[in-house]
Structure formats: structure tokens, C-alpha cells
Design a protein around this motif. Structure first.
Motif, short mmCIF file in Angstrom:
data_model
loop_
_atom_site.label_atom_id
_atom_site.label_comp_id
_atom_site.label_asym_id
_atom_site.label_seq_id
_atom_site.Cartn_x
_atom_site.Cartn_y
_atom_site.Cartn_z
N GLU A 289 0.83 -1.21 0.00
CA GLU A 289 0.00 0.00 0.00
C GLU A 289 0.87 1.26 0.00
N ALA A 290 1.95 1.24 0.78
CA ALA A 290 2.85 2.39 0.83
C ALA A 290 3.50 2.63 -0.53
N LEU A 291 3.93 1.54 -1.18
CA LEU A 291 4.55 1.67 -2.50
C LEU A 291 3.54 2.19 -3.52
N ALA A 292 2.32 1.66 -3.49
CA ALA A 292 1.30 2.11 -4.44
C ALA A 292 0.98 3.59 -4.24
N ALA A 293 0.88 4.02 -2.98
CA ALA A 293 0.60 5.43 -2.71
C ALA A 293 1.74 6.31 -3.20
N GLY A 294 2.98 5.83 -3.00
CA GLY A 294 4.13 6.60 -3.47
C GLY A 294 4.16 6.72 -4.98
N LEU A 295 3.83 5.65 -5.68
CA LEU A 295 3.82 5.69 -7.13
C LEU A 295 2.72 6.62 -7.66
N LEU A 296 1.57 6.61 -7.02
CA LEU A 296 0.49 7.50 -7.43
C LEU A 296 0.86 8.96 -7.20
N THR A 297 1.50 9.23 -6.08
CA THR A 297 1.93 10.60 -5.79
C THR A 297 2.94 11.08 -6.82
N ALA A 298 3.90 10.19 -7.15
CA ALA A 298 4.91 10.56 -8.17
C ALA A 298 4.27 10.78 -9.53
N ALA A 299 3.27 9.98 -9.87
CA ALA A 299 2.62 10.11 -11.18
C ALA A 299 1.82 11.42 -11.29
N GLU A 300 1.37 11.94 -10.14
CA GLU A 300 0.57 13.15 -10.15
C GLU A 300 1.39 14.44 -10.19
N ARG A 301 2.71 14.30 -10.02
CA ARG A 301 3.56 15.48 -10.03
C ARG A 301 3.67 16.04 -11.44
N PRO A 302 3.72 17.33 -11.58
CA PRO A 302 3.89 17.93 -12.93
C PRO A 302 5.20 17.48 -13.57
N GLY A 303 5.12 17.17 -14.86
CA GLY A 303 6.32 16.79 -15.60
C GLY A 303 6.68 15.34 -15.51
N THR A 304 5.86 14.52 -14.79
CA THR A 304 6.17 13.09 -14.70
C THR A 304 5.26 12.29 -15.63
#
Length: 304
Positions: A289-304
């Protein structure tokens, strides 16, 4: 990222392996599992070897990351991972992680004069042997431990998980995975069936190859997490190390065949310790769950 170890790191790992081979080799491991006077294998109370604990303290095991001005060795998390990997390889028992993390905070922990246990989630290991317990252990209830060398209690009030503790546990799992891989290969080379080494059979070759791939994948993840210290990297390392230790021990059992299931074989001890460690700290589902949340957060950043 370059994970090749430096000369000092290689010497540290070799020194710890030599110390553990001398002080906690196979004979001492079996004596700890089957102490004299027991009614049967694994039926007696487990006691901690205080002399060995103090010797670990003298070798700097617990004070490894403590600054030199505070009486420690002054090394970092990558070096701690190396020595905990060796501890996992040797199946060294005791609250190693808790005592290491208490160095500099609990008097005597750094030198091995004090044994420290800590609540991790809902569990605490080695409660009755500890001199100091960190966390609320009121109403602690003893559990029947699957690992004969890891007594466990459950507490009603959970303590938060420490990412460093999770990484050091991953390092122990990595060491155990490497050891079971080596045991499987050694057995495959020497055990003969139908006039040929069992390692000549394709099914056994595949098992050993898959074990090695899991070990080296986990090693890269654990070493990387030790360098970055990032909680998401630690979560990934923990998942891979748990898998390498548990599946590696099961596959090693299969390579050994029927003899792998006997009490006299060491393979089952690695499997039971891997199961026991897997319940320390965040469970696999929490790490995922922590990894999935981290990946979603990174995907939502501008320029990613």
C-alpha cells in the motif's frame, strides 16, 4: 548505482562472518535449538547467550552507527546492513535490531551489557530475556512461536513501525536467503540419484537459478535502500527480501527432498526464521500500500 563494496566494507563483512563462524557456528546453533536436558527438540525455554551478546558489543555490532565522539564506530546504514546480513546468514538469535537501535539511548546497549527488546506493531520478541523494553507491554501475552529461537509476545496496543528497523530486518532476510541458496547448491552438487548429482536434473537447476535471481534482486534493493534511506525504497527492499527468504527456504527444502523436512536439517530453521521475521514491522500488504501510494503521488507530479 554502483553497489561494489569498498575494502573497508569487505573487511567489515569478513570480520563479522569470521566472528559468527567462531562463536555461533552450526554446533552452537544446534545446541541453542536442542539444549541438553530438554524433553524433546525445541521444547525447552530459549535463553540468550549473554557472553556472545557482550562479544558482539565489543566488536561494535550495536554501536556501529553511533558517532565516534559518543563511543561508537561512526559508520552508516550501509555498513549496518552488511553486518545484519551476516547475522541473518548465521541465524543469530536475539533482539538484535532493537538493541542496535537503542545504542546511545539506553545505557549498556552499545556495549552489549544491556539487552533491549522493543514493541514493533503488536509484537515484541525476547520480552522475558530483555533488561529494557521499549514500548507498552502491559497485558502482553506469550505466543507459540514458529521459530524455536524467537520467543514472541503479543501486546494489545500497537507501536509505530521504524523504517530503519524494517531495513535491518530486510538485511537479515537477505542473509538467510543467501545461505539457503548456498545450501541448495551444495546439496545439488553432492547428493546423487540414479548415479548422477541431483543438480544435473533440469528441475533442480531451475530451482537453484530462481533462488539466486531472487537473492541478487533483493540484495540490490536492500543495498540501494541503505544508501537512500527512503521509506519507499525500504518498503520495496523489505518485500523483495521477505520473498527471497521465504521462497528460497521452501525451494531449498524441495532440493533437499525428504531429508530437508527432518529436525536435524538446518533448512527448516531458516524457513521458520523467515516466517517469524516477515511478521516483524509492516506486513507485506502495508508495504504494498505504501509503495502504491508513493507511485500514485509521483505520477501526479507535474512533468512526470
Amino acid at each position: 548505482m554502483d553497489f561494489r563494496l569498498g575494502e573497508d566494507q569487505l573487511a567489515l563483512r569478513a570480520g563479522m562472518r569470521e566472528l559468527l563462524a567462531r562463536r555461533f557456528g552450526r554446533e552452537r546453533l544446534r545446541a541453542a535449538v536442542d539444549p541438553p536436558g530438554q524433553a524433546g527438540p525445541g521444547t525447552g525455554a530459549v535463553r540468550l547467550d549473554r557472553a556472545l551478546w557482550r562479544e558482539l558489543g565489543e566488536a561494535g555490532f550495536f554501536a556501529l552507527r553511533l558517532p565516534q565522539e559518543r563511543g561508537g564506530v561512526g559508520l552508516g546504514l550501509p555498513e549496518a546492513v552488511l553486518v545484519f546480513e551476516e547475522a541473518g546468514r548465521a541465524l543469530l538469535p536475539g533482539p538484535l535490531v532493537a538493541t542496535h537501535l537503542a545504542a546511545g539511548e539506553v545505557p549498556g546497549a552499545a556495549t552489549g551489557e544491556c539487552v533491549v527488546a522493543a514493541v514493533d506493531g503488536h509484537l515484541v520478541e525476547w520480552l522475558e530475556e530483555a533488561d529494557v523494553v521499549r514500548g507498552d507491554v502491559a497485558q502482553a501475552v506469550a505466543l507459540r512461536a514458529v521459530d524455536p529461537l524467537t520467543p514472541v509476545h503479543r501486546v494489545p496496543r500497537a507501536a509505530p513501525h521504524d523504517p530503519v528497523a524494517a531495513l535491518l530486518t530486510a538485511a537479515e532476510q537477505l542473509g538467510s536467503a543467501g545461505r539457503t541458496c548456498a545450501l541448495a547448491v551444495q546439496h545439488a552438487r553432492t547428493r546423487e540419484q540414479f548415479g548422477r548429482p541431483v543438480g544435473a536434473f533440469q528441475a533442480v537447476k531451475h530451482l537453484c537459478a530462481e533462488m539466486l535471481v531472487r537473492v541478487e534482486t533483493a540484495r540490490s534493493a536492500v543495498y540501494a535502500a541503505a544508501v537512500t534511506g527512503d521509506p519507499l525504497d525500504i518498503a520495496a527492499a523489505r518485500l523483495l527480501a521477505d520473498e527471497a527468504a521465504e521462497r528460497g527456504a521452501r525451494d531449498c527444502l524441495q532440493v533437499h527432498g525428504g531429508m530437508g523436512f527432518t529436525w536435524e536439517s538446518d533448512v527448516h530453521l531458516h524457513l521458520k526464521r523467515a516466517w517469524s521475521r516477515a511478521h516483524r514491522g509492516p506486513c507485506a500488504a502495508q508495504a504494498e500500500e505504501a509503495l502504491a501510494a508513493g507511485l500514485l503521488t509521483a505520477a501526479e507530479r507535474p512533468g512526470t
